[in-house]
Design an enzyme around this catalytic site. Structure first.
Site, PDB file in Angstrom:
ATOM      1  N   PRO A   2     -57.592  53.546  53.935  1.00 34.04           N
ATOM      2  CA  PRO A   2     -58.731  54.306  54.488  1.00 34.04           C
ATOM      3  C   PRO A   2     -58.249  55.411  55.431  1.00 34.04           C
ATOM      4  CG  PRO A   2     -59.013  51.926  54.795  1.00 34.04           C
ATOM      5  CD  PRO A   2     -57.617  52.150  54.332  1.00 34.04           C
ATOM      6  N   GLU A   3     -58.698  56.626  55.203  1.00 32.68           N
ATOM      7  CA  GLU A   3     -58.320  57.762  56.044  1.00 32.68           C
ATOM      8  C   GLU A   3     -59.503  58.125  56.950  1.00 32.68           C
ATOM      9  OE1 GLU A   3     -55.434  59.111  56.378  1.00 32.68           O
ATOM     10  OE2 GLU A   3     -54.319  58.416  54.625  1.00 32.68           O
ATOM     11  N   HIS A  94     -61.110  36.866  51.899  1.00 33.05           N
ATOM     12  CA  HIS A  94     -60.569  38.075  52.554  1.00 33.05           C
ATOM     13  C   HIS A  94     -61.426  38.575  53.712  1.00 33.05           C
ATOM     14  CE1 HIS A  94     -57.505  38.158  49.578  1.00 33.05           C
ATOM     15  NE2 HIS A  94     -58.322  38.420  48.579  1.00 33.05           N
ATOM     16  N   ARG A 112     -55.149  42.686  52.787  1.00 28.24           N
ATOM     17  CA  ARG A 112     -53.740  42.734  53.218  1.00 28.24           C
ATOM     18  C   ARG A 112     -53.567  42.428  54.704  1.00 28.24           C
ATOM     19  NH1 ARG A 112     -50.910  47.849  50.535  1.00 28.24           N
ATOM     20  NH2 ARG A 112     -49.105  46.825  51.456  1.00 28.24           N
ATOM     21  N   ARG A 156     -41.414  70.778  67.928  1.00 26.91           N
ATOM     22  CA  ARG A 156     -40.591  69.889  67.103  1.00 26.91           C
ATOM     23  C   ARG A 156     -39.902  70.646  65.979  1.00 26.91           C
ATOM     24  NH1 ARG A 156     -45.334  65.845  67.090  1.00 26.91           N
ATOM     25  NH2 ARG A 156     -45.932  67.178  68.802  1.00 26.91           N
TER      26      ARG A 156
END
Ligand SMILES: [Zn+2]
Length: 276
Positions: A2-3, A94, A112, A156
């Site tokens: 999921p973003e 789950h 997961r 950076r």
């Protein structure tokens, strides 16, 4: 995974319905990424405040007599989803966290178990502070400008795509969205971050906002319920300019799209439209 757009659509799906609901029970299943950090029953009788999002975290404030009395920081990890339902049924194998309220149950399903539900005294205390403090700006924050991005990239010396993925300059530019924003801005993902010019940083900041805005609009318009948030990335990818299209012709110039690996993630780009 999921973003940010999926997390925001998830928030919007239940934020109003759960606002003001009273916690009646808390059920904790198998261990998630971090322990809850509070005795579950101590949350009973508190009222849910306005759910906020920061990066890919959701913050559920819990109020006691109208005053904020801590809250829960939630993260969907690699495979998590949150659903708010008046009658959720028995917890499945789950389903690892239920916040049962007077209006329904907010349930985290996470096969997961890289997701998390963590209690903190406030957003700026304890575990919440630790997890939120290092985050970059929100993409739709007016402070996220080309000038800000340019200055941050200057500090950076990594490939510009990796600087975006790190999440400490701007949040939300996950793999697919970073690839698409760099394509839209015409910047080679391998370009060293400190060598990105100010005009190109302006274009990149706008492209990040535009890419995430399109993903959000797509999510908001196509989702019937928040379980569908899982399919958002796939639907966005169907409209992608470069992501997942290795070998296919670039829509703008016909050059075959290239796939390389940067920081163990696949990068897709057009070698003609995107310049070093
Ligand atoms: Zn091209």
């Amino acid at each position: 995974m999921p973003e940010l757009p999926e997390v925001e659509v998830t928030r919007q799906s239940f934020c109003e319905r759960i606002h003001g609901a009273r916690v009646t029970a808390v059920r904790v299943g198998k261990p998630l990424r971090w322990p809850l950090g509070v005795v579950p029953d101590s949350l009973v009788a508190r009222t849910v405040g306005e759910v906020a999002r920061r990066g890919k975290y959701l913050w559920l404030p819990l109020e006691d007599d109208g005053r904020e009395a801590g809250g829960l920081l939630m993260h969907l990890g690699m495979s998590g989803s949150l659903a708010f339902s008046p009658a959720p049924g028995h917890a499945g194998v789950h389903d690892h966290f239920d916040l049962v309220t007077s209006r329904g149950t907010l349930r985290l399903t996470d096969p997961r178990r890289f997701g998390a539900v963590v209690w903190s005294a406030s957003r700026s205390d304890g575990m919440a502070a630790k997890l939120l403090n290092g985050l970059g700006l929100e993409p739709f924050d007016p402070a996220f400008t080309g000038a800000h991005l340019h200055a941050a990239l200057k500090r950076r010396r990594v490939a510009v795509k990796l600087a975006l993925l790190s999440g400490d300059i701007v949040v939300g530019a996950g793999n697919i969205y970073a690839c698409e924003a760099l394509f839209a801005a015409g910047i080679d993902p391998r370009k060293r971050s400190d060598q990105v010019s100010r005009p190109r940083a302006d274009r990149l900041a706008a492209a990040i906002r535009d890419t995430l805005g399109r993903a959000l609009a797509l999510g908001g318009s196509t989702l019937r319920d928040f379980r569908d948030a899982h399919g958002m990335e796939g639907r966005f990818q169907a409209q992608a300019g470069v992501y997942g299209r290795a070998g296919g012709p670039c829509d703008a110039c016909g050059t075959p799209i290239r796939r390389i690996v940067q920081g163990q993630r696949a990068t897709f780009f057009c070698p003609t439209c995107q310049r070093r």
